[in-house]
Each structure stands twice: as structure tokens, then as C-alpha cells.
Design a protein around this motif. Structure first.
Motif, PDB file in Angstrom:
ATOM      1  N   ASP A   3     -83.990 -47.185  21.663  1.00  0.00           N
ATOM      2  CA  ASP A   3     -83.849 -46.459  20.399  1.00  0.00           C
ATOM      3  C   ASP A   3     -84.972 -46.793  19.423  1.00  0.00           C
ATOM      4  O   ASP A   3     -85.559 -45.910  18.834  1.00  0.00           O
ATOM      5  N   HIS A   4     -85.249 -48.079  19.231  1.00  0.00           N
ATOM      6  CA  HIS A   4     -86.322 -48.497  18.330  1.00  0.00           C
ATOM      7  C   HIS A   4     -86.645 -49.969  18.571  1.00  0.00           C
ATOM      8  O   HIS A   4     -85.900 -50.659  19.254  1.00  0.00           O
ATOM      9  N   ALA A   5     -87.744 -50.418  18.012  1.00  0.00           N
ATOM     10  CA  ALA A   5     -88.103 -51.835  18.011  1.00  0.00           C
ATOM     11  C   ALA A   5     -88.188 -52.281  16.566  1.00  0.00           C
ATOM     12  O   ALA A   5     -88.687 -51.542  15.715  1.00  0.00           O
ATOM     13  N   THR A   6     -87.695 -53.480  16.289  1.00  0.00           N
ATOM     14  CA  THR A   6     -87.789 -54.044  14.947  1.00  0.00           C
ATOM     15  C   THR A   6     -88.772 -55.202  14.994  1.00  0.00           C
ATOM     16  O   THR A   6     -88.665 -56.079  15.841  1.00  0.00           O
ATOM     17  N   ILE A   7     -89.713 -55.182  14.073  1.00  0.00           N
ATOM     18  CA  ILE A   7     -90.717 -56.225  13.991  1.00  0.00           C
ATOM     19  C   ILE A   7     -90.510 -56.995  12.691  1.00  0.00           C
ATOM     20  O   ILE A   7     -90.441 -56.402  11.618  1.00  0.00           O
ATOM     21  N   ARG A   8     -90.383 -58.320  12.807  1.00  0.00           N
ATOM     22  CA  ARG A   8     -90.354 -59.189  11.632  1.00  0.00           C
ATOM     23  C   ARG A   8     -91.788 -59.574  11.320  1.00  0.00           C
ATOM     24  O   ARG A   8     -92.514 -60.018  12.195  1.00  0.00           O
ATOM     25  N   THR A   9     -92.171 -59.429  10.074  1.00  0.00           N
ATOM     26  CA  THR A   9     -93.535 -59.755   9.681  1.00  0.00           C
ATOM     27  C   THR A   9     -93.566 -60.263   8.250  1.00  0.00           C
ATOM     28  O   THR A   9     -92.777 -59.821   7.416  1.00  0.00           O
ATOM     29  N   ASN A  10     -94.478 -61.196   7.987  1.00  0.00           N
ATOM     30  CA  ASN A  10     -94.656 -61.671   6.616  1.00  0.00           C
ATOM     31  C   ASN A  10     -95.644 -60.790   5.861  1.00  0.00           C
ATOM     32  O   ASN A  10     -95.961 -61.066   4.720  1.00  0.00           O
ATOM     33  N   ASP A  11     -96.122 -59.723   6.518  1.00  0.00           N
ATOM     34  CA  ASP A  11     -97.059 -58.790   5.892  1.00  0.00           C
ATOM     35  C   ASP A  11     -96.560 -57.362   6.121  1.00  0.00           C
ATOM     36  O   ASP A  11     -97.102 -56.625   6.947  1.00  0.00           O
TER      37      ASP A  11
END
Length: 128
Positions: A3-11
Motif C-alpha cells: 500500500d505504501h512505505a513510511t520513511i522516518r527522517t530528521n529532514d
């Protein structure tokens, strides 16, 4: 189907700008969650969600998702775009699959694989 990908990022903004420039994704509707982020769309589908991360280094030694792959078209056009944007990449050729692959990293180090299929080959269909 993924369905989707979630990316954790500090930017958040830098990663958004990078994915928009490289993959042509567009920020769109996102529910009013109590934390910041973006949903990035390919056509009408929110393919990538960006949410805040703590800025830790990417550690590939433990259990984790290693990379995200996108099926795209126009391998040569993408190489020209990456060269113009001065984004380094590595290449992988898989002639038995009729595929070219490019590997890039987001500004915060997340590995993305860009897959380009020339045509359907006997091995290009999933057997899962």
C-alpha cells in the motif's frame, strides 16, 4: 500489494524535495495527524509517507527494512536526471530479468532502488 512505505527522517522538507525532484512524487492530502509529515503521491495514490525521525544513523546490522524499490520507466532519462542533480548512484544490470537497476540514497542515507524493466521475460513474473 504494497500500500505504501513510511520513511522516518530528521529532514522532512529535504527528503520531500529530494523525492519530488527524483521520483516525481507530489505532496498531497494527509489527514490531520498530531505530528508533522507528508504524504507523497504517484498519480492518485499516496505511495510514500514521511514522518519525523530522531536523526539517528541508519543501522543495517539489526532487523530493519533494508531499502525501498520503485518500478519506473526511462532508465536513460533517469540517469541523465541524476547526473544533472549531481546525485551519485550505482548500477546493477540483470539481463536475465530484462532489468536495469540504479541505487541512490536520500539526503539522510536511506537506500532507494530504482528498477527499470525493458520487457517481460520468463523470469520477470513473481512466483510467490
Amino acid at each position: 500489494m504494497l500500500d505504501h512505505a513510511t520513511i522516518r527522517t530528521n529532514d522532512l522538507d529535504g527528503t520531500r524535495t529530494f523525492l519530488e525532484a527524483v521520483l516525481g512524487l507530489k505532496a498531497g492530502y494527509r489527514p490531520d495527524f498530531p505530528f508533522p509529515g507528508y504524504w507523497l503521491y504517484a498519480d492518485s495514490s499516496p505511495e510514500v509517507h514521511l514522518i519525523p525521525g530522531n536523526g539517528g544513523s541508519v543501522n543495517r546490522t539489526g532487523e530493519t527494512i533494508d531499502h525501498i524499490a520503485f518500478r519506473l520507466s526511462d532508465h536513460d532519462g533517469m540517469r541523465r536526471k541524476l547526473d544533472k542533480l549531481a546525485i551519485p548512484y550505482s548500477r546493477m544490470e540483470l539481463p536475465e530479468l530484462g532489468e536495469h537497476r540504479l541505487f541512490i540514497r536520500t539526503p539522510t542515507g536511506i537506500l532507494l532502488e530504482l528498477v527499470f524493466r525493458e520487457s517481460d521475460t520468463p523470469h520477470s513474473q513473481s512466483t510467490l
